[in-house]
Design an enzyme around this catalytic site. Sequence first.
Site, short mmCIF file in Angstrom:
data_model
loop_
_atom_site.label_atom_id
_atom_site.label_comp_id
_atom_site.label_asym_id
_atom_site.label_seq_id
_atom_site.Cartn_x
_atom_site.Cartn_y
_atom_site.Cartn_z
N GLU A 74 0.82 -1.21 0.00
CA GLU A 74 0.00 0.00 0.00
C GLU A 74 0.85 1.27 0.00
O GLU A 74 1.49 1.61 1.00
CB GLU A 74 -0.93 0.02 1.22
CG GLU A 74 -2.00 -1.04 1.19
CD GLU A 74 -2.99 -0.85 0.06
OE1 GLU A 74 -3.39 0.30 -0.21
OE2 GLU A 74 -3.34 -1.86 -0.57
N GLU A 115 -5.96 2.42 8.20
CA GLU A 115 -5.46 2.07 6.86
C GLU A 115 -5.36 0.55 6.70
O GLU A 115 -5.70 0.00 5.65
CB GLU A 115 -4.10 2.72 6.62
CG GLU A 115 -3.53 2.46 5.23
CD GLU A 115 -4.34 3.10 4.13
OE1 GLU A 115 -4.65 2.39 3.14
OE2 GLU A 115 -4.65 4.30 4.24
N GLU A 122 -10.71 -3.89 1.45
CA GLU A 122 -10.47 -3.94 0.00
C GLU A 122 -10.14 -5.35 -0.47
O GLU A 122 -10.64 -5.79 -1.50
CB GLU A 122 -9.35 -2.97 -0.38
CG GLU A 122 -9.74 -1.52 -0.28
CD GLU A 122 -8.58 -0.59 -0.57
OE1 GLU A 122 -7.44 -1.06 -0.75
OE2 GLU A 122 -8.83 0.63 -0.63
#
Length: 171
Positions: A74, A115, A122
């Site tokens: 990420e 996060e 996701e």
Amino acid sequence: MARQINHGCHRYRRESENASGSVNRNRICVARLNVVRSSPCQIVVPTPMLKAFNHVVHAAGYSLAGFSHLFRTELAARLEIVAGILAIAWLIVLGRPIRDYVVILILFCILIAVEALNTAVERIVDRLSPELSEFGKVAKDLGSAAVFAMLAAAGVYLIAVTAEDFGLIVL
């Protein structure tokens, strides 16, 4: 003539062989819970404190694996770390007290946690709904909104601290 043999999660020390050729073994659990003179199939019950310690060690390993995945995959997480470092540097420039460093560190720890949760959402959405869907879009948008809210909170705090430092407001 003791010889150690690794067998699964236990170590055996070969002590002696009797006339029939069977082996007497002392089983020593790798975690060194206790020593048991018995057959290899007897279960050693760990003490509660050692069990808890082993749990914490394993959980820390899983957490480190999660952080490793997060920062490898990420870009946003890596940018948030850079933003956190810049925020600390800004507090140093302003000469702020330790309290402000603690608050900004807590905010950025929560930001990284959000996060990580967003990344998990996701991944789950991508797995369950590989095609474009309203469900997937909404889930990902909500995760992104949560990350944005944490970034905004950290930003508002830094702006407030800066304004206080320049005498614009009193906190």
